[in-house]
Design a protein around this motif. Structure first.
Motif, PDB file in Angstrom:
ATOM      1  N   GLU A   1      35.796   4.941  97.410  1.00  0.00           N
ATOM      2  CA  GLU A   1      36.142   5.203  96.012  1.00  0.00           C
ATOM      3  C   GLU A   1      35.027   5.882  95.226  1.00  0.00           C
ATOM      4  OE1 GLU A   1      37.235   1.421  94.442  1.00  0.00           O
ATOM      5  OE2 GLU A   1      39.080   1.259  95.623  1.00  0.00           O
ATOM      6  N   ILE A   2      33.812   5.883  95.782  1.00  0.00           N
ATOM      7  CA  ILE A   2      32.653   6.386  95.039  1.00  0.00           C
ATOM      8  C   ILE A   2      31.899   7.419  95.858  1.00  0.00           C
ATOM      9  CG2 ILE A   2      30.512   5.705  93.869  1.00  0.00           C
ATOM     10  CD1 ILE A   2      31.788   2.792  93.841  1.00  0.00           C
ATOM     11  N   ASP A   3      31.460   8.491  95.216  1.00  0.00           N
ATOM     12  CA  ASP A   3      30.717   9.553  95.906  1.00  0.00           C
ATOM     13  C   ASP A   3      29.213   9.288  95.950  1.00  0.00           C
ATOM     14  OD1 ASP A   3      32.752  11.066  96.767  1.00  0.00           O
ATOM     15  OD2 ASP A   3      32.409  12.781  95.461  1.00  0.00           O
TER      16      ASP A   3
ATOM     17  N   THR B   1      27.552  -6.530  90.888  1.00  0.00           N
ATOM     18  CA  THR B   1      28.032  -6.099  89.580  1.00  0.00           C
ATOM     19  C   THR B   1      27.900  -4.590  89.516  1.00  0.00           C
ATOM     20  OG1 THR B   1      27.302  -8.170  88.545  1.00  0.00           O
ATOM     21  CG2 THR B   1      27.722  -6.305  87.083  1.00  0.00           C
ATOM     22  N   LEU B   2      28.983  -3.899  89.196  1.00  0.00           N
ATOM     23  CA  LEU B   2      28.965  -2.441  89.111  1.00  0.00           C
ATOM     24  C   LEU B   2      28.634  -2.001  87.692  1.00  0.00           C
ATOM     25  CD1 LEU B   2      32.120  -1.514  91.226  1.00  0.00           C
ATOM     26  CD2 LEU B   2      29.807  -1.976  92.003  1.00  0.00           C
TER      27      LEU B   2
ATOM     28  N   LYS C   1      31.973  10.682  91.365  1.00  0.00           N
ATOM     29  CA  LYS C   1      31.800   9.400  90.682  1.00  0.00           C
ATOM     30  C   LYS C   1      30.511   8.739  91.148  1.00  0.00           C
ATOM     31  CE  LYS C   1      34.068   4.970  89.764  1.00  0.00           C
ATOM     32  NZ  LYS C   1      35.223   4.100  90.065  1.00  0.00           N
ATOM     33  N   ALA C   2      29.707   8.288  90.194  1.00  0.00           N
ATOM     34  CA  ALA C   2      28.440   7.615  90.519  1.00  0.00           C
ATOM     35  C   ALA C   2      28.453   6.214  89.932  1.00  0.00           C
ATOM     36  CB  ALA C   2      27.269   8.417  89.972  1.00  0.00           C
ATOM     37  N   VAL C   3      28.008   5.255  90.729  1.00  0.00           N
ATOM     38  CA  VAL C   3      28.013   3.849  90.296  1.00  0.00           C
ATOM     39  C   VAL C   3      26.716   3.178  90.717  1.00  0.00           C
ATOM     40  CG1 VAL C   3      29.056   1.601  90.771  1.00  0.00           C
ATOM     41  CG2 VAL C   3      30.517   3.505  90.196  1.00  0.00           C
ATOM     42  N   GLY C   4      26.188   2.351  89.816  1.00  0.00           N
ATOM     43  CA  GLY C   4      25.025   1.535  90.133  1.00  0.00           C
ATOM     44  C   GLY C   4      25.482   0.142  90.518  1.00  0.00           C
ATOM     45  N   ILE C   5      24.776  -0.493  91.456  1.00  0.00           N
ATOM     46  CA  ILE C   5      25.144  -1.829  91.934  1.00  0.00           C
ATOM     47  C   ILE C   5      23.975  -2.787  91.744  1.00  0.00           C
ATOM     48  CG2 ILE C   5      25.771  -3.210  93.956  1.00  0.00           C
ATOM     49  CD1 ILE C   5      27.221  -0.826  95.078  1.00  0.00           C
TER      50      ILE C   5
END
Length: 246
Positions: free
Chosen positions: A154-156, A62-63, A49-53
């Motif tokens: 929760e995020i890789d 804000t994700l 899982k990839a997320v920008g912040i």
């Protein structure tokens, strides 16, 4: 009172005794531990899982999936009480200055000046103010650690805006909120927690992330007051912070 028990396989290298302005004393141990005792495996390791912040003042983060974490405003909540206690300290400071001035009245410049000791009430009030500042700092630190720990569990892969608070602090309207948010400290803690949980984190140049459309890459200029990203080229309408995070 121990914050947590010492690691069983750890070797204490140094012990540093710290005395805070609040009067509290702490002992910080630097402990060497084996790798297997230091690193932790995240709950969702390998989910890719990839997320920008995106960091901000309206929402602390804000994700890119649309989730938002509201800023805790620890300083703002304590501001009235802090102002009241600092005013009391200031009055005691002025009284001490006046007493020192009166004690030295009539003495020539060649004579040694009389230095009056601070009163017990002054020291008590100074400790009270220091305790309030320490409380705010501890609350902010605890919030940052809990949030960073949740993210890396929760995020890789995390891409975080490498926001410098300098331009916010330079702005009189934003400086107090920027200092209260403490973005620099949060980024340091996030980097540490990511290393500990073997989560990849990269810090991205924030230049034009708010203005560039995530879908068609065209640049849409907007003021700080505009909270919605509306692209005239591809028709995308999305929250400006979410657009920046993506």
């Amino acid at each position: 009172i121990m914050h947590r028990s010492l690691p069983k396989n750890g070797v204490i290298k140094t012990a540093t005794i710290i005395r805070k302005n609040s009067g509290k004393c702490y002992v910080n141990f630097a402990i060497e531990v084996p790798k297997e005792d230091f690193f932790e495996i995240s709950k969702t390791a390998g989910n890719c899982k990839a997320v920008g912040i995106d960091l901000g003042l309206e929402s602390f983060i804000t994700l890119s999936d649309g989730a938002k974490i509201e800023p805790p405003h620890f300083f703002k909540k304590k501001q009235k009480k802090l102002r009241r206690e600092q005013q009391k300290l200031s009055r005691k400071q002025e009284a001490h200055k006046a007493a020192t001035k009166a004690a030295n009245k009539g003495r020539s410049s060649d004579e040694r000046k009389i230095i009056l000791p601070k009163s017990a009430n002054y020291k008590k009030q100074a400790r009270k103010v220091a305790k309030l500042h320490e409380k705010i700092a501890n609350q902010r630190k605890d919030f940052d650690y809990q949030l960073a720990h949740k993210l890396v569990n929760e995020i890789d892969n995390i891409a975080c805006e490498n926001l410098s608070p300098k331009f916010m602090i330079a702005n009189r309207k934003l400086s107090k909120a920027a200092n209260d948010a403490g973005f620099s400290k949060f980024k340091t803690i996030l980097e540490y927690e990511a290393f500990k949980h073997q989560t990849k984190v990269v810090f991205v140049d924030p230049k034009f992330t708010t203005q560039d459309c995530f879908f068609c890459r065209n640049r849409i200029k907007k003021d700080l007051s505009e909270r919605v990203h509306e692209c005239h080229y591809c028709g995308v309408i999305i929250d400006r912070d979410v657009n920046a995070a993506i």
